[in-house]
Design a protein around this motif. Structure first.
Motif, PDB file in Angstrom:
ATOM      1  N   GLY B  30       0.826  -1.205   0.000  1.00 55.41           N
ATOM      2  CA  GLY B  30       0.000   0.000   0.000  1.00 55.41           C
ATOM      3  C   GLY B  30       0.853   1.245   0.000  1.00 55.41           C
ATOM      4  O   GLY B  30       0.569   2.189  -0.734  1.00 55.41           O
ATOM      5  N   THR B  62      -5.006 -10.588 -15.115  1.00 58.39           N
ATOM      6  CA  THR B  62      -5.988 -10.389 -14.042  1.00 58.39           C
ATOM      7  C   THR B  62      -6.963 -11.552 -14.011  1.00 58.39           C
ATOM      8  O   THR B  62      -7.271 -12.105 -12.956  1.00 58.39           O
ATOM      9  CB  THR B  62      -6.759  -9.088 -14.288  1.00 58.39           C
ATOM     10  OG1 THR B  62      -5.839  -8.083 -14.663  1.00 58.39           O
ATOM     11  CG2 THR B  62      -7.499  -8.649 -13.041  1.00 58.39           C
ATOM     12  N   ASP B 184      -3.661 -11.951  -5.059  1.00 59.97           N
ATOM     13  CA  ASP B 184      -4.693 -11.577  -6.024  1.00 59.97           C
ATOM     14  C   ASP B 184      -5.190 -10.160  -5.749  1.00 59.97           C
ATOM     15  O   ASP B 184      -5.320  -9.332  -6.656  1.00 59.97           O
ATOM     16  CB  ASP B 184      -5.836 -12.598  -5.890  1.00 59.97           C
ATOM     17  CG  ASP B 184      -6.910 -12.366  -6.924  1.00 59.97           C
ATOM     18  OD1 ASP B 184      -6.625 -11.701  -7.926  1.00 59.97           O
ATOM     19  OD2 ASP B 184      -8.022 -12.865  -6.723  1.00 59.97           O
ATOM     20  N   LEU B 185      -5.433  -9.893  -4.475  1.00 60.52           N
ATOM     21  CA  LEU B 185      -5.954  -8.600  -4.049  1.00 60.52           C
ATOM     22  C   LEU B 185      -5.021  -7.468  -4.477  1.00 60.52           C
ATOM     23  O   LEU B 185      -5.459  -6.435  -4.991  1.00 60.52           O
ATOM     24  CB  LEU B 185      -6.071  -8.635  -2.525  1.00 60.52           C
ATOM     25  CG  LEU B 185      -6.871  -7.556  -1.855  1.00 60.52           C
ATOM     26  CD1 LEU B 185      -8.307  -7.706  -2.265  1.00 60.52           C
ATOM     27  CD2 LEU B 185      -6.736  -7.685  -0.359  1.00 60.52           C
ATOM     28  N   ILE B 188      -5.274  -6.782  -8.103  1.00 62.41           N
ATOM     29  CA  ILE B 188      -6.505  -6.079  -8.461  1.00 62.41           C
ATOM     30  C   ILE B 188      -6.283  -4.570  -8.440  1.00 62.41           C
ATOM     31  O   ILE B 188      -6.847  -3.838  -9.251  1.00 62.41           O
ATOM     32  CB  ILE B 188      -7.646  -6.490  -7.508  1.00 62.41           C
ATOM     33  CG1 ILE B 188      -8.119  -7.898  -7.849  1.00 62.41           C
ATOM     34  CG2 ILE B 188      -8.815  -5.527  -7.593  1.00 62.41           C
ATOM     35  CD1 ILE B 188      -9.156  -8.430  -6.897  1.00 62.41           C
ATOM     36  N   PHE B 189      -5.425  -4.097  -7.510  1.00 63.19           N
ATOM     37  CA  PHE B 189      -5.153  -2.660  -7.487  1.00 63.19           C
ATOM     38  C   PHE B 189      -4.024  -2.262  -8.431  1.00 63.19           C
ATOM     39  O   PHE B 189      -4.022  -1.164  -8.973  1.00 63.19           O
ATOM     40  CB  PHE B 189      -4.833  -2.205  -6.064  1.00 63.19           C
ATOM     41  CG  PHE B 189      -6.073  -2.113  -5.224  1.00 63.19           C
ATOM     42  CD1 PHE B 189      -6.907  -1.016  -5.335  1.00 63.19           C
ATOM     43  CD2 PHE B 189      -6.424  -3.122  -4.359  1.00 63.19           C
ATOM     44  CE1 PHE B 189      -8.060  -0.931  -4.591  1.00 63.19           C
ATOM     45  CE2 PHE B 189      -7.573  -3.048  -3.610  1.00 63.19           C
ATOM     46  CZ  PHE B 189      -8.393  -1.944  -3.726  1.00 63.19           C
ATOM     47  N   PHE B 191      -3.349  -3.533 -11.341  1.00 61.11           N
ATOM     48  CA  PHE B 191      -3.778  -3.574 -12.748  1.00 61.11           C
ATOM     49  C   PHE B 191      -4.334  -2.234 -13.217  1.00 61.11           C
ATOM     50  O   PHE B 191      -3.836  -1.668 -14.198  1.00 61.11           O
ATOM     51  CB  PHE B 191      -4.767  -4.730 -12.930  1.00 61.11           C
ATOM     52  CG  PHE B 191      -5.428  -4.756 -14.272  1.00 61.11           C
ATOM     53  CD1 PHE B 191      -4.670  -4.910 -15.419  1.00 61.11           C
ATOM     54  CD2 PHE B 191      -6.795  -4.599 -14.379  1.00 61.11           C
ATOM     55  CE1 PHE B 191      -5.268  -4.920 -16.656  1.00 61.11           C
ATOM     56  CE2 PHE B 191      -7.399  -4.611 -15.616  1.00 61.11           C
ATOM     57  CZ  PHE B 191      -6.632  -4.760 -16.759  1.00 61.11           C
ATOM     58  N   PRO B 192      -5.336  -1.670 -12.546  1.00 65.77           N
ATOM     59  CA  PRO B 192      -5.811  -0.371 -13.030  1.00 65.77           C
ATOM     60  C   PRO B 192      -4.760   0.724 -12.924  1.00 65.77           C
ATOM     61  O   PRO B 192      -4.694   1.599 -13.787  1.00 65.77           O
ATOM     62  CB  PRO B 192      -7.012  -0.067 -12.140  1.00 65.77           C
ATOM     63  CG  PRO B 192      -6.874  -0.924 -10.964  1.00 65.77           C
ATOM     64  CD  PRO B 192      -6.149  -2.143 -11.418  1.00 65.77           C
ATOM     65  N   LEU B 193      -3.923   0.668 -11.884  1.00 67.92           N
ATOM     66  CA  LEU B 193      -2.951   1.750 -11.704  1.00 67.92           C
ATOM     67  C   LEU B 193      -1.912   1.758 -12.812  1.00 67.92           C
ATOM     68  O   LEU B 193      -1.518   2.811 -13.304  1.00 67.92           O
ATOM     69  CB  LEU B 193      -2.238   1.592 -10.361  1.00 67.92           C
ATOM     70  CG  LEU B 193      -3.018   2.041  -9.137  1.00 67.92           C
ATOM     71  CD1 LEU B 193      -2.280   1.640  -7.891  1.00 67.92           C
ATOM     72  CD2 LEU B 193      -3.196   3.540  -9.176  1.00 67.92           C
ATOM     73  N   ILE B 196      -4.478   0.566 -16.826  1.00 66.62           N
ATOM     74  CA  ILE B 196      -5.664   1.237 -17.365  1.00 66.62           C
ATOM     75  C   ILE B 196      -5.541   2.751 -17.332  1.00 66.62           C
ATOM     76  O   ILE B 196      -5.877   3.425 -18.291  1.00 66.62           O
ATOM     77  CB  ILE B 196      -6.936   0.792 -16.608  1.00 66.62           C
ATOM     78  CG1 ILE B 196      -7.083  -0.716 -16.710  1.00 66.62           C
ATOM     79  CG2 ILE B 196      -8.155   1.439 -17.239  1.00 66.62           C
ATOM     80  CD1 ILE B 196      -8.328  -1.237 -16.085  1.00 66.62           C
TER      81      ILE B 196
END
Lengths: 118, 198, 228, 567
Positions: B30, B62, B184-185, B188-189, B191-193, B196
């Motif tokens: 984080g 993902t 995995d969690l 998930i964060f 990937f978009p950062l 995308i």
């Protein structure tokens, strides 16, 4: 019955070492969860067609948030854990990361920093 | 069962330790992500760099990780009933997904490196785009740290499969599944950062 | 022996006053607590006949003395914060409008580089005068707002003028603008206060504070020197 | 309990017994303390007599001086205070105080020690690699610490085996070890308490140990990420902290101090816990405000996560933000003041036996009070501008960390020595050691306050270049500080002698409970065997039941936690 458990030491029977088989109150249907997750992934990929930056951010991070909540709640069985676990893994982590962001933001994005050549 | 007067004792010690470990790991990742976000807000030009990442491969990864998490959860469900064959089958599927993830990741790395976007990206630095080079440093740092965790998870699953094969430590399937869900969690964060947000 | 070096800038006295204010509060806290401690050790020393008290501090009646101590500390804390805020605002948050002299001071391993505005009076133009040598002395006028642009080219340094109570880090990549106004002439040492490598302890320059006329004369000589 | 035979290796080296692991941590910590103390002697001597040849060392050049100061700081914080206060005291006491046989994960406990041992080896190795040890300050501020920062393509192996990289690696190993240990402590506390020991009946030390590891666990994440990035800057040539490539040196300072400030509380909490056990026992009086202390600590932990930037008031941070951090810093003094006052209130009105551990506890309170109150000067953002990076800061943190580490450790040592060694220490030598340490420490640190207030910057190899720092009284004060520091170090040999002689030749304790304390570890045999208890105790009351009572017709002033009274 307890005495047969190899993990229980004489005199220390009150210590819970190994979960009893009926530890969980139930299991969610994992298939529904994974379908929902994949659907969310597809939605987040639609962002290629979104031009508005606010909408994009909302879409991307909204889906990421929902996905993470689905994973934590169902796959990690968070909803069956006691409050203590919620505090250390969610509230504390969130508090620390927000504090870190809050404390560093004025120093990083509200000041002028130059990338002078050497 | 003698005394379970305190509700916290409901959590067996292995799972408790895993939750604490996960809390620690989430803070490490984080804070790296917080740093990335702060600099992302400072440098709008990172959007152009993020556009160069391979979105479809990232999306595929993902998907692979989500599915592997599903298998890990199923393995855990089976482990509670001590269904040895089922546990082993689901765990090997999880490992397979993890290996696919790492394979795709390394393909992505080689592709990026062949285009000159390396850890330090000296070409970009020489062109005066130091900030852009920093994006790639972050890209490799975050995904590399994550891939390291995937690798550790795979090794851990290997050990657990060995135990389960010998009909031992069925409850540890749950622990390794928890760890895997955490990996995995984090993705998930990430990937978009990294992929995308262009 | 003076506790502080001579106070020579406009906000130096305020800082010294703040020190004595905190010392008052801290000293009171120290002597009261130590007093109670020593009194208890002597008054309640062991005796087989003594029946010790048994309060546990769980009711407010028992707890009030500790609560009072905490409240006093909170009062002292916030009084200090209230008292210091003007000084902080003056030093940090407001650079004065009229910049009588604007100098860039740049840290380097291991001396300070000073950049004076050229004859056009503007900094960061082609005619800037750069003084870059160890142990150099720069001159600034007295009773004038001198604004420093603090920068660094390699590692973190820290400008420390102890007589002026002036200390700010020089961070690579950032320009930190701070000001100081001297009100006593003299030659002051400019120390680097942040560990900056092997010769950190030899990183020293001087600032000469002098009257407007003498300063102008020095500046003219400086310009003449570069024109050669 | 456990009667199975153990070989020498499994009993003393790769032991999974929490007491042996505690002793291992203690020994490594003490060896590192000796190294760091020797370094302190060398550079203090150099500060007082800049040109003189240093006995047992020789001459000192500025680079080596920086290296010694850096290593002294890093070792004392991470390889002395952390293992001794958190790991050793925690390992010795948590399972016995909770009335159980061992930690929750004995194997993990052993692993944690050996990872720590490896980190100690790595950090000592870093002093001898080509290029010399790390000399960039224990705070590791880049760009100075990322000295490969100009180079986008450093030689990987050469950069990895340089002092700085090895220190970072050692830190990473140490953090990993402490995380393992911390998780172990927490799980032990939550799942392995004796029957009947609810949270409100736990000894305050166990609470404080857990606060300590929780604070550590939740604050260490950012610095791990930051240190990894710093390592990559050194060995792979990335630009995370290079201002010319988009990075930011301030970034590391934030990440470091986010951990660095709570770290002080990580060290403080175990010592407060030790005092919370010693003071009620020798004052023969219940601990004052048990619940308040726990609540205040939780408030302090939460606040400690939002005060870190007070280390950076001069470091170019946003001045508006600094005001918030100043308020937070000053607020955090209030719960700690409450805790210290609670201890004073525990002493007030008791029946005080001034035994040796109590002397150390009182000495801690008096010394730490000065350290805490001088924090007010530095917490005030305005005065900090002047005091920052001067010797005032040095004196302040020695006034906090020295009592925390050494007074805390010695108090715990003398208090629990009869239990874990089964023998008594020599009381006279102990008193001599206490007064020597107490007096020489004050004489060492007080002059440094005044030097700092007069504007003497810290981390200077010598002050000979600055005329205003070489006045007569400056030189005299430095001499006083140096001589006192040397005497302080020499005093510790009294303790070492006492320790070794008492360990083998000391008088055997006649009772398992020589201080007449209530907590469970005093109910175990002395020294406790593997497995600790012959009969695992059941707890009936809180651990601070002091005060004269009639029990079965006899008069005494304490009731152990596991004693069942006829109702």
């Amino acid at each position: 019955m307890e005495a047969k458990n190899p993990y229980v030491k004489p005199g220390l029977e009150h210590e819970v070492v190994v979960p009893p088989a009926d530890d969980y109150h139930g299991h969610p249907n994992y298939l529904y969860v994974i379908i929902a997750l994949i659907a969310l992934l597809v939605i987040s990929l639609l962002s290629d067609f979104v031009t508005s930056i606010i909408l994009l951010g909302l879409l991307v991070f909204g889906t990421a948030l929902v996905k993470s909540i689905l994973v934590i709640r169902n796959f990690m069985h968070w909803k069956y854990e006691p409050l203590f676990i919620w505090i250390i893994t969610f509230f504390a982590v969130l508090f620390i990361l927000l504090a870190l962001f809050w404390g560093m933001y004025p120093d990083f994005d509200l000041v002028k920093v130059e990338l002078a050549p050497k | 069962m003698q005394s379970t007067t305190v509700s916290l004792r409901r959590v067996p010690q292995g799972r408790l330790a895993l939750w604490l470990l996960i809390a620690g790991e989430l803070i490490i990742f984080g804070s790296a992500i917080v740093v990335y976000l702060l600099l992302r807000l400072r440098y709008p030009e990172w959007g152009a760099e993020a556009a160069k990442t391979h979105l479809s491969l990232g999306a595929f990864n993902t998907l692979v990780l989500l599915v592997s998490s599903y298998f890990a959860a199923k393995a855990h469900e089976a482990s509670l009933k001590k269904l040895k064959g089922k546990v082993l089958r689901y765990l090997s599927l999880t490992v397979l997904c993890g290996l696919i993830f790492l394979g795709v990741k390394s393909y992505e790395y080689t592709e990026k490196i062949s285009h000159g976007y390396t850890f330090t990206s000296p070409k970009l630095v020489e062109a005066g785009q130091g900030a852009a080079a920093l994006f790639w440093s972050f890209y490799y740092f975050l995904t590399g740290l994550h891939a390291l965790h995937v690798l550790v998870g795979l090794i851990a699953i290997g050990f657990i499969m060995y135990y389960v094969k010998n009909n031992k430590h069925f409850h540890r399937v749950e622990l390794v599944a928890l760890y895997w869900h955490m990996v995995d969690l984090i993705w998930i964060f990430l990937f978009p950062l990294l992929y995308i947000m262009q | 022996m003076n506790i502080f070096p001579e106070a020579v800038s406009t906000y130096a006295h305020e800082m010294d006053k703040l020190f004595w204010l905190i010392t008052l509060f801290a000293g009171l806290g120290f002597f009261i607590t130590i007093g109670i401690l020593i009194y208890s050790l002597i008054r309640f020393r062991y005796s087989p006949q003594r029946k010790p008290m048994t309060f546990r501090g769980n009711t407010f009646r028992e707890f009030r003395w500790v609560a009072l101590g905490m409240a006093l500390l909170a009062f002292a804390d916030f009084y200090v914060l209230y008292d210091e805020h003007d000084t902080w605002d003056k030093m940090m948050q407001s650079v004065p409008e009229e910049k009588d002299l604007h100098i860039a001071i740049t840290g380097r391993q291991w001396n300070w580089i000073f950049t004076y505005p050229g004859p056009d009076g503007k900094l960061y133009t082609a005619d800037d005068v750069i003084i870059n040598e160890p142990n150099s002395t720069i001159h600034i006028p007295i009773h004038k707002n001198v604004v420093f642009d603090i920068r660094s080219v390699d590692v973190i340094h820290s400008v420390f003028l102890k007589e002026a109570r002036f200390k700010y880090d020089a961070i690579p990549g950032r320009t930190i603008t701070k000001w100081v106004q001297f009100h006593r002439p003299g030659k002051y040492e400019l120390i680097c206060a942040e560990l900056c490598g092997v010769l950190h302890s030899k990183m020293r320059n001087f600032i000469m504070v002098e009257s407007e006329e003498v300063f102008q004369q020095w500046l003219d000589e400086l310009y003449a020197g570069t024109n050669e | 309990m456990a009667t199975h035979t153990q070989s020498f290796w499994t009993k003393y080296i790769f032991s999974q017994d929490h007491k042996v692991i505690g002793a291992q941590y203690l020994i490594v910590g003490l060896i590192m303390a000796a190294v760091a103390g020797f370094f302190a002697y060398v550079f203090r001597y150099h500060l007082a007599y800049p040109d003189a040849e240093i006995p047992l060392w020789g001459t000192l050049d500025p680079r080596t001086y920086n290296m010694l100061v850096t290593t002294h700081g890093a070792l004392m914080i991470f390889w002395v205070a952390m293992p001794i206060l958190v790991a050793a005291i925690g390992n010795f006491l948590i399972p016995t105080m909770l009335g159980t046989d061992d930690m929750a994960f004995p194997f993990l406990n052993m692993l944690s020690f050996w990872v720590f041992f490896l980190s100690a080896v790595v950090v000592v190795t870093s002093l001898f690699v080509p290029g010399g040890g790390f000399d960039g300050g224990w705070t590791l501020y880049p760009p100075l610490s990322a000295d490969a920062y100009l180079n986008t393509n450093p030689d990987f192996w050469k950069a990895l085996f340089s002092g700085g990289s090895l220190v970072i690696l050692a830190l990473a190993l140490e953090f990993a070890s402490m995380l393992m240990g911390g998780i172990n402590f927490m799980v032990t506390t939550i799942n392995k308490r004796a029957r009947g020991m609810s949270f409100s009946r736990m000894p305050i030390l166990v609470w404080f140990m857990n606060f300590s590891v929780v604070t550590f666990m939740f604050s260490v994440g950012p610095v791990i990420a930051g240190a990894l990035m710093l390592l990559l800057d050194r060995v792979a040539g990335t630009g995370f902290y290079d201002a010319y490539r988009g990075g930011d040196p301030i970034l590391f300072q934030h990440l470091f101090w986010f951990f660095g400030h709570p770290e002080v509380y990580v060290l403080l909490f175990p010592t407060l816990g030790v005092m919370g056990e010693i003071i009620p026992t020798f004052a023969r009086k219940p601990l004052f405000g048990y619940k308040f202390i726990i609540g205040a600590s939780i408030v302090a932990i939460i606040l400690s996560m939002v005060v870190w930037a007070h280390h950076q008031f001069v470091a170019g941070i946003n001045p508006y933000m600094a005001v918030f951090f100043s308020v937070g810093t000053i607020l955090i003094s209030i719960p700690f003041a409450g805790i210290i006052l609670s201890y004073v209130a525990t002493i007030f009105g008791g029946n005080i036996r001034l035994e040796l551990p109590m002397w150390w506890a009182v000495g801690f309170l008096a010394t730490f009070l000065i350290g805490g109150l001088t924090g007010l000067y530095l917490g005030s953002n305005t005065f900090d501008i002047y005091a920052h990076d001067t010797s005032f800061v040095v004196a302040h943190f020695h006034y906090t960390l020295f009592p925390i580490t050494f007074f805390g450790f010695f108090a715990a040592f003398y208090y629990w020595f009869p239990k874990y060694a089964g023998r008594m220490y020599n009381d006279f030598l102990g008193k001599l050691h206490f007064w020597g340490t107490f007096i020489f420490f004050q004489l060492f640190a007080l002059p440094i306050f005044f030097l700092g207030l007069n504007g003497q910057p810290r981390r200077m190899a010598d002050y000979t270049a600055f005329e205003t720092l070489m006045q007569d009284w400056h030189i005299q004060f430095r001499e006083i500080a140096t001589i006192s520091a040397i005497l302080l170090i020499l005093t510790q040999f009294i303790w070492l002698y006492n320790f070794i002689v008492s360990l083998w030749k000391g008088k055997r304790v006649s009772s398992d409970n020589p201080w007449q304390a209530n907590t469970l570890e005093w109910q175990a045999p002395s020294p406790p065997p593997h497995g600790n208890f012959e009969v695992y105790p059941e707890v009936y009351r809180d651990p601070y039941t002091f005060g004269v009572v009639q029990v079965n017709g006899t008069k005494r002033d304490f009731i152990p936690q596991n004693e069942k009274l006829p109702s």
